[in-house]
Scaffold this motif. Structure first.
Motif, short mmCIF file in Angstrom:
data_model
loop_
_atom_site.label_atom_id
_atom_site.label_comp_id
_atom_site.label_asym_id
_atom_site.label_seq_id
_atom_site.Cartn_x
_atom_site.Cartn_y
_atom_site.Cartn_z
N TRP A 1 0.15 3.97 4.84
CA TRP A 1 -0.86 2.95 4.99
C TRP A 1 0.09 1.52 4.84
O TRP A 1 -0.07 0.53 5.40
CB TRP A 1 -1.91 2.77 3.92
CG TRP A 1 -2.76 3.91 4.25
CD1 TRP A 1 -3.12 5.20 3.91
CD2 TRP A 1 -4.07 3.74 5.31
NE1 TRP A 1 -4.12 5.83 4.46
CE2 TRP A 1 -4.83 4.74 5.24
CE3 TRP A 1 -4.65 2.63 5.85
CZ2 TRP A 1 -5.88 5.11 5.98
CZ3 TRP A 1 -5.72 3.04 6.74
CH2 TRP A 1 -6.45 4.14 6.44
N ARG B 1 -9.81 0.16 -5.64
CA ARG B 1 -9.01 1.34 -5.65
C ARG B 1 -7.42 0.65 -5.67
O ARG B 1 -6.95 0.86 -4.76
CB ARG B 1 -9.17 2.31 -4.40
CG ARG B 1 -10.55 3.14 -4.48
CD ARG B 1 -10.66 3.94 -5.58
NE ARG B 1 -9.25 4.85 -5.68
CZ ARG B 1 -9.52 6.13 -4.85
NH1 ARG B 1 -10.48 6.51 -4.14
NH2 ARG B 1 -8.58 6.89 -5.07
N ASP C 1 -13.34 2.06 -1.60
CA ASP C 1 -13.82 3.15 -0.90
C ASP C 1 -15.16 3.28 -0.65
O ASP C 1 -16.05 2.41 -0.87
CB ASP C 1 -13.46 4.73 -1.83
CG ASP C 1 -13.84 4.41 -3.30
OD1 ASP C 1 -15.07 3.92 -3.29
OD2 ASP C 1 -13.54 5.14 -4.22
N THR D 1 -3.43 -8.33 -1.65
CA THR D 1 -3.24 -7.36 -2.77
C THR D 1 -2.87 -8.31 -3.99
O THR D 1 -3.35 -7.55 -5.11
CB THR D 1 -1.89 -6.62 -2.49
OG1 THR D 1 -0.73 -7.46 -2.16
CG2 THR D 1 -2.06 -5.65 -1.42
N ARG E 1 -8.98 -0.43 2.61
CA ARG E 1 -8.13 0.55 1.98
C ARG E 1 -8.20 0.41 0.31
O ARG E 1 -7.82 1.45 -0.25
CB ARG E 1 -6.82 0.29 2.56
CG ARG E 1 -5.84 1.38 1.83
CD ARG E 1 -6.06 2.96 2.22
NE ARG E 1 -5.19 3.69 1.68
CZ ARG E 1 -5.21 4.95 1.36
NH1 ARG E 1 -6.11 5.76 1.72
NH2 ARG E 1 -4.17 5.72 0.55
N LEU E 2 -8.18 -0.84 0.12
CA LEU E 2 -8.47 -1.36 -1.45
C LEU E 2 -9.83 -0.70 -1.90
O LEU E 2 -9.88 -0.97 -3.20
CB LEU E 2 -8.34 -2.77 -1.60
CG LEU E 2 -6.79 -3.37 -1.60
CD1 LEU E 2 -6.94 -4.86 -1.76
CD2 LEU E 2 -6.04 -2.79 -2.82
N GLN F 1 1.40 0.51 -4.41
CA GLN F 1 2.70 1.01 -5.02
C GLN F 1 2.75 0.22 -6.53
O GLN F 1 2.54 -0.65 -6.38
CB GLN F 1 3.94 0.57 -4.30
CG GLN F 1 3.81 1.83 -2.82
CD GLN F 1 5.36 1.40 -2.16
OE1 GLN F 1 6.03 0.50 -2.61
NE2 GLN F 1 5.41 2.10 -1.08
N PHE G 1 0.59 -1.22 0.03
CA PHE G 1 0.07 -0.08 -0.04
C PHE G 1 0.90 1.41 0.05
O PHE G 1 1.93 1.21 0.64
CB PHE G 1 -1.03 -0.05 1.26
CG PHE G 1 -2.19 -0.95 1.23
CD1 PHE G 1 -3.16 -0.56 0.56
CD2 PHE G 1 -1.72 -2.32 1.72
CE1 PHE G 1 -4.21 -1.67 0.55
CE2 PHE G 1 -2.85 -3.34 1.69
CZ PHE G 1 -3.94 -2.90 1.31
N SER G 2 0.48 2.19 -0.74
CA SER G 2 1.23 3.21 -0.78
C SER G 2 1.26 4.27 0.34
O SER G 2 0.01 4.30 1.20
CB SER G 2 0.87 4.12 -2.01
OG SER G 2 -0.49 4.46 -1.80
N ASP H 1 -5.30 1.96 -7.47
CA ASP H 1 -4.31 3.12 -7.36
C ASP H 1 -3.57 3.19 -6.18
O ASP H 1 -2.48 3.98 -5.80
CB ASP H 1 -4.92 4.14 -8.11
CG ASP H 1 -6.30 4.54 -7.14
OD1 ASP H 1 -7.04 3.88 -7.08
OD2 ASP H 1 -6.12 5.83 -6.47
N ARG H 2 -4.10 2.74 -5.13
CA ARG H 2 -3.64 2.94 -3.61
C ARG H 2 -2.52 2.00 -3.18
O ARG H 2 -1.70 1.98 -2.14
CB ARG H 2 -4.63 2.64 -2.48
CG ARG H 2 -5.77 3.85 -2.75
CD ARG H 2 -6.90 3.68 -1.73
NE ARG H 2 -7.99 4.79 -1.79
CZ ARG H 2 -9.02 5.02 -1.01
NH1 ARG H 2 -9.09 3.64 -0.47
NH2 ARG H 2 -9.64 6.19 -0.82
#
Length: 264
Positions: free
Chosen positions: A94, A259, A253, A153, A250-251, A264, A90-91, A261-262
């Motif tokens: 997080w 998401r 919304d 992920t 977190r993955l 890396q 996660f970027s 894009d969250r």
């Protein structure tokens, strides 16, 4: 059984020769492991020697502030290791915070249960009980959480189209990713489940073996090992569920979108 055989550094030499023998085989068979093996051995010796000095000082001082400080350092380093073991991270904060936060909650709770319910040292923060127990729980939490998040992920990326199709059909995010969630949690918990299944018949755990070598009665050592295994599984399971749950949130919304894009 109260006496134990004390070791000196020269007593370690015969066992170290086995490592040197394997290093020689690595060179002979061109395995390419010599450098990795040498670095690992040197790191182990230095790290264990340093922690031995630190624990000796810590046991003598028995200061709760120092004990909490050491526990915090252990937690932060474990969080960093959990983060580093993930292929897709996660970027932002997080990436480090999810695993570290889950470990903080799970390992602290499991350690508190062990100290407060079964062992009950006086005072409760006695370092010879608190630090080793926290270390064993943290080590297993680290493995479970890193595997769970890595599976989460990787699976979400692999099944992106199927997940987005379910979301487009109106499924809530937790339902659309339920299969991914279960797989990640199963993967994170499987090492400790396998370890419990093999304990006692296939393998003798290090803690129990160490206590027996130190002169503790075998049945007493076994009861300690059972306690530790229960605490480890409880902490690992809770940590994996928490980390994967936070990862799912977190993955996605609040608009139920995936998401990726969250990452890396």
């Amino acid at each position: 059984m109260t006496d134990y055989i004390q070791l000196g550094y020269l007593d370690l030499l015969p066992a170290a020769l086995l490592v040197i023998f394997n290093a020689g085989l690595s060179i002979l068979m061109q395995l390419g492991l010599l450098r990795v093996l040498a670095v690992s051995v040197i790191r182990m010796v230095i790290q264990l020697s340093l922690i031995g000095l630190i624990l000796t000082w810590l046991f003598d001082s028995a200061n709760p502030v120092f004990i909490l400080g050491i526990a915090l350092v252990m937690l932060l380093l474990a969080g960093r290791e959990a983060w580093a073991r993930q292929d897709k991270k996660f970027s932002g904060i997080w990436g480090y915070g999810i695993g570290t936060g889950a470990m903080l909650m799970a390992a602290s709770l499991a350690t508190a249960v062990g100290l407060g319910s079964a062992i009950r040292p006086d005072p409760w923060y006695m370092p010879q009980y608190a630090i080793p127990m926290l270390g064993m729980i943290l080590g297993n939490c680290l493995t479970g959480i890193s595997l769970g998040l890595d599976t989460l992920t990787a699976t979400a990326l692999r099944e992106r189209q199927a997940i987005e199709s379910r979301l487009a059909l109106g499924q809530p995010r937790l339902i659309a990713l339920s299969g991914v969630t279960r797989q990640a949690m199963r993967t994170g918990m499987m090492p400790i489940i396998n370890s419990m299944a093999a304990t006692g018949i296939i393998s003798l755990p290090g803690m129990m073996t160490g206590q027996i070598l130190a002169g503790v009665e075998p049945m007493q050592a076994i009861q300690y090992q059972m306690l530790i295994m229960f605490l480890i599984f409880g902490g690992t399971g809770l940590g994996v569920i928490t980390a994967v749950g936070l990862g799912i949130l977190r993955l996605t919304d609040q608009r139920h979108r995936l998401r990726l894009d969250r990452l890396q």
